[in-house]
Design an enzyme around this catalytic site. Sequence first.
Site, mmCIF file in Angstrom:
data_model
loop_
_atom_site.group_PDB
_atom_site.id
_atom_site.type_symbol
_atom_site.label_atom_id
_atom_site.label_comp_id
_atom_site.label_asym_id
_atom_site.label_seq_id
_atom_site.Cartn_x
_atom_site.Cartn_y
_atom_site.Cartn_z
ATOM 1 N N GLU A 159 -2.609 65.349 59.975
ATOM 2 C CA GLU A 159 -2.302 65.393 61.191
ATOM 3 C C GLU A 159 -0.647 65.459 61.249
ATOM 4 O O GLU A 159 0.078 65.379 60.295
ATOM 5 C CB GLU A 159 -2.481 64.348 61.885
ATOM 6 C CG GLU A 159 -4.107 64.373 62.360
ATOM 7 C CD GLU A 159 -4.834 63.218 63.121
ATOM 8 O OE1 GLU A 159 -4.072 62.438 63.442
ATOM 9 O OE2 GLU A 159 -6.162 63.392 63.346
ATOM 10 N N CYS A 166 -15.400 72.134 64.242
ATOM 11 C CA CYS A 166 -14.939 72.522 65.445
ATOM 12 C C CYS A 166 -14.963 73.921 65.469
ATOM 13 O O CYS A 166 -15.262 74.860 64.429
ATOM 14 C CB CYS A 166 -13.346 71.883 65.591
ATOM 15 S SG CYS A 166 -12.377 73.079 64.552
ATOM 16 N N CYS A 200 -7.208 70.827 60.244
ATOM 17 C CA CYS A 200 -8.492 70.312 59.779
ATOM 18 C C CYS A 200 -8.874 70.253 58.499
ATOM 19 O O CYS A 200 -8.544 71.225 57.543
ATOM 20 C CB CYS A 200 -9.480 71.150 60.507
ATOM 21 S SG CYS A 200 -9.648 71.133 62.553
ATOM 22 N N ASN A 223 -7.929 66.483 56.725
ATOM 23 C CA ASN A 223 -7.329 66.740 57.764
ATOM 24 C C ASN A 223 -5.916 66.103 57.599
ATOM 25 O O ASN A 223 -5.972 64.888 56.802
ATOM 26 C CB ASN A 223 -8.042 66.238 59.060
ATOM 27 C CG ASN A 223 -8.183 64.872 59.154
ATOM 28 O OD1 ASN A 223 -8.816 64.166 58.322
ATOM 29 N ND2 ASN A 223 -8.399 64.206 60.381
ATOM 30 N N GLU A 228 -11.624 71.226 56.860
ATOM 31 C CA GLU A 228 -12.316 72.729 56.355
ATOM 32 C C GLU A 228 -11.093 73.691 56.118
ATOM 33 O O GLU A 228 -11.194 74.594 55.254
ATOM 34 C CB GLU A 228 -13.052 73.091 57.431
ATOM 35 C CG GLU A 228 -14.287 72.295 57.984
ATOM 36 C CD GLU A 228 -14.062 71.379 59.106
ATOM 37 O OE1 GLU A 228 -12.836 70.930 59.283
ATOM 38 O OE2 GLU A 228 -14.810 71.074 59.880
ATOM 39 N N CYS A 286 -12.875 76.224 63.076
ATOM 40 C CA CYS A 286 -13.140 76.173 61.805
ATOM 41 C C CYS A 286 -14.542 76.608 61.578
ATOM 42 O O CYS A 286 -14.958 77.409 60.520
ATOM 43 C CB CYS A 286 -13.545 74.408 61.127
ATOM 44 S SG CYS A 286 -11.744 73.799 61.107
HETATM 45 N N1 THU Z 1 -11.133 67.502 62.662
HETATM 46 C C1 THU Z 1 -11.504 68.128 61.334
HETATM 47 O O1 THU Z 1 -10.657 68.002 60.361
HETATM 48 N N2 THU Z 1 -12.413 69.069 61.190
HETATM 49 C C2 THU Z 1 -13.040 69.243 62.448
HETATM 50 O O2 THU Z 1 -13.955 70.440 62.308
HETATM 51 C C3 THU Z 1 -13.007 68.873 63.754
HETATM 52 C C4 THU Z 1 -11.622 67.873 63.688
HETATM 53 C C5 THU Z 1 -9.862 66.800 62.597
HETATM 54 C C6 THU Z 1 -8.756 67.136 63.339
HETATM 55 C C7 THU Z 1 -8.008 65.706 63.624
HETATM 56 O O3 THU Z 1 -7.153 65.381 62.583
HETATM 57 C C8 THU Z 1 -9.240 65.060 63.786
HETATM 58 O O4 THU Z 1 -10.172 65.404 63.433
HETATM 59 C C9 THU Z 1 -9.611 64.603 65.289
HETATM 60 O O5 THU Z 1 -9.879 65.786 66.049
#
Ligand code: THU
Length: 132
Positions: free
Chosen positions: A46, A90, A55, A44, A57, A93
């Site tokens: 940000e 999520c 994310c 991930n 994925e 994803c």
């Molecule tokens: N996140 C992912 O990388 N994948 C997911 O399926 C759920 C959330 C990341 C997004 C964000 O950077 C952090 O987790 C907190 O939500």
Amino acid sequence: MTISDEELINAAKDARESAYCRYSGYAVGAAIVDDNGHLHVGCNVENASYPLGNCAEMAAIAAMVQEGGKRIDKIAVVGGSTKPSPCTPCGGCRQRIQEFADEGTIVLAMDDSKDWQRYSIAELLPAGFHLD
Ligand code: THU
């Protein structure tokens, strides 16, 4: 050479080390084995403008497509601590995975514990949206 579940989990754990998650502090790594048995990873990333974060994925899927993979055979996602729970993909994803999934596609989800959970994409996204 086939990639075992454990090897795929370890690749996702390694990818997690690269996570750029300064706002949430929630590091996630993803690793895909594609239809050719090739490995693709992502973490991930940000952003100060929060909705622009990506994310893990999504990054792994982009790497797979860039490197010529067509289908996701298996994807491992590692994130979260033993409390509250492992990082299952999520909602967005799940849809992204489905785009490159078939009935046999497996999703492994793991947190900081030793065990991982195993799902089919149909379990994670029942009655998901398709155009074909
Ligand atoms: N996140 C992912 O990388 N994948 C997911 O399926 C759920 C959330 C990341 C997004 C964000 O950077 C952090 O987790 C907190 O939500």
